[in-house]
Design a protein around this motif. Structure first.
Motif: not given
Length: 157
Positions: A10-22
């Motif tokens: 969950v934490q990894r995917q949260r960071v990944l989602r933020d990275l993909l957005a920016t």
């Protein structure tokens, strides 16, 4: 680069989602590297599963390059992205039957088609992009002229 830290899925995917957005991450190797820069060590297989879980898709940017984006983020932005893309690239809108034809400068049709597909334009069920032309198919029962008018109304055309 930060030291690797233990994180759960969950934490990894949260960071990944933020990275993909920016960031414009163009490959799974880019994603692995970006996560590593955030201190999260993982392999390509894990990234592949995470991208699937997040429903990430590759989209073509206005410069023609492709990068990963989370589909829900693109759809949530709705008409704002469609409007900006069409204002930038569409030079003519015409309709025939249940079709709308959008003309663009050479090599600009794909960003327009992607914006329409991902933006959830009401009444548009599919696009086909060539080099300088996008064909938009209207939903059953909707005339192409009506769909063209919806696009023009939302875009100031």
């Amino acid at each position: 680069m930060s030291d690797a830290r233990a994180v759960d899925k969950v934490q990894r995917q949260r960071v990944l989602r933020d990275l993909l957005a920016t960031r414009a991450l163009q490959s799974q190797a880019d994603v692995v590297d970006a996560l590593a820069a955030e201190g999260i060590a993982c392999n390509q297989a894990t990234v592949s599963r995470d991208l699937d879980d997040l429903k990430a898709v590759k989209v073509r940017g206005v410069d023609g390059s492709q990068s990963y984006r989370v589909r829900a983020d693109l759809v949530d932005s709705g008409w704002a992205d469609v409007e900006a893309t069409i204002r930038q690239f569409v030079v003519d809108i015409t309709a025939s039957g249940n079709l709308v034809v959008l003309r663009t400068p050479p090599a600009c049709a794909h960003p327009v088609a992607s914006a329409i597909d991902l933006g959830g334009v009401d009444g548009a069920i599919a696009t086909i992009a060539g080099d300088d032309t996008v064909l938009v198919v209207a939903a059953e029962g909707l005339a192409g002229a009506d769909l063209a008018q919806r696009i023009r109304a939302h875009l100031g055309h």
